[in-house]
Design a protein around this motif. Sequence first.
Motif, PDB file in Angstrom:
ATOM      1  N   GLY A  84      -3.251   6.230   3.848  1.00 59.39           N
ATOM      2  CA  GLY A  84      -2.725   5.991   2.734  1.00 59.39           C
ATOM      3  C   GLY A  84      -1.046   5.334   2.955  1.00 59.39           C
ATOM      4  O   GLY A  84      -0.905   4.358   2.042  1.00 59.39           O
ATOM      5  N   SER A  85      -0.600   5.888   3.733  1.00 58.53           N
ATOM      6  CA  SER A  85       0.744   5.478   4.148  1.00 58.53           C
ATOM      7  C   SER A  85       0.825   3.868   4.568  1.00 58.53           C
ATOM      8  O   SER A  85       1.754   3.203   3.969  1.00 58.53           O
ATOM      9  N   LEU A  86      -0.217   3.649   5.225  1.00 55.91           N
ATOM     10  CA  LEU A  86      -0.408   2.068   5.717  1.00 55.91           C
ATOM     11  C   LEU A  86      -0.667   1.382   4.607  1.00 55.91           C
ATOM     12  O   LEU A  86      -0.299   0.252   4.527  1.00 55.91           O
ATOM     13  N   SER A  87      -1.484   1.949   3.791  1.00 55.83           N
ATOM     14  CA  SER A  87      -1.923   0.965   2.682  1.00 55.83           C
ATOM     15  C   SER A  87      -0.643   0.755   1.684  1.00 55.83           C
ATOM     16  O   SER A  87      -0.258  -0.349   1.240  1.00 55.83           O
ATOM     17  N   GLU A  88       0.250   1.757   1.624  1.00 56.19           N
ATOM     18  CA  GLU A  88       1.434   1.553   0.948  1.00 56.19           C
ATOM     19  C   GLU A  88       2.386   0.581   1.473  1.00 56.19           C
ATOM     20  O   GLU A  88       2.828  -0.136   0.786  1.00 56.19           O
ATOM     21  N   VAL A  89       2.440   0.619   2.843  1.00 62.42           N
ATOM     22  CA  VAL A  89       3.459  -0.438   3.346  1.00 62.42           C
ATOM     23  C   VAL A  89       2.810  -1.658   3.143  1.00 62.42           C
ATOM     24  O   VAL A  89       3.722  -2.630   3.019  1.00 62.42           O
ATOM     25  N   SER A  90       1.357  -1.845   3.294  1.00 62.18           N
ATOM     26  CA  SER A  90       0.869  -3.278   2.952  1.00 62.18           C
ATOM     27  C   SER A  90       1.431  -3.856   1.789  1.00 62.18           C
ATOM     28  O   SER A  90       1.781  -4.969   1.639  1.00 62.18           O
ATOM     29  N   TYR A  91       1.298  -2.816   0.424  1.00 67.30           N
ATOM     30  CA  TYR A  91       1.895  -3.507  -0.668  1.00 67.30           C
ATOM     31  C   TYR A  91       3.321  -3.520  -0.721  1.00 67.30           C
ATOM     32  O   TYR A  91       3.833  -4.616  -1.122  1.00 67.30           O
TER      33      TYR A  91
END
Length: 134
Positions: A84-91
Amino acid sequence: MMTEVGRGELWSVMVPYERFDAWKMAHRLALEVYRVTDVWPLQERYGITAQIRRAALSAPTNIAEGSAKRGPRELRRYLDIALGSLSEVSYLLRFSRDREILQEADFKALDDLRDQAGKLTWRFYSSLGQHGTA
């Protein structure tokens, strides 16, 4: 101290997180995010800079924390948080690029690291099985 057996393999209470490729790549990403954001505008220090740093640091931190938990089910839960954190970084990378805070070359480099960290973390997560059995 061994606590749990899963598919013929003993599970240690604290597995050294540094041995995990997912942690290594997420750690690299966090270091690079900090390096790149060092030169971002000061007015963003408590905004996007702080948010992307927290998200980037959360991924390797959760992998490390999960490795100290009791068994693969708990580790899997922490890997889910890291994803989830990596997805947040992506955005946040995309947002920063679109706001012209992040240069295109830095975006590509960071997004590549984020993609690699995500794939390794997902592979690790999947390897633990649906019910957290290794």
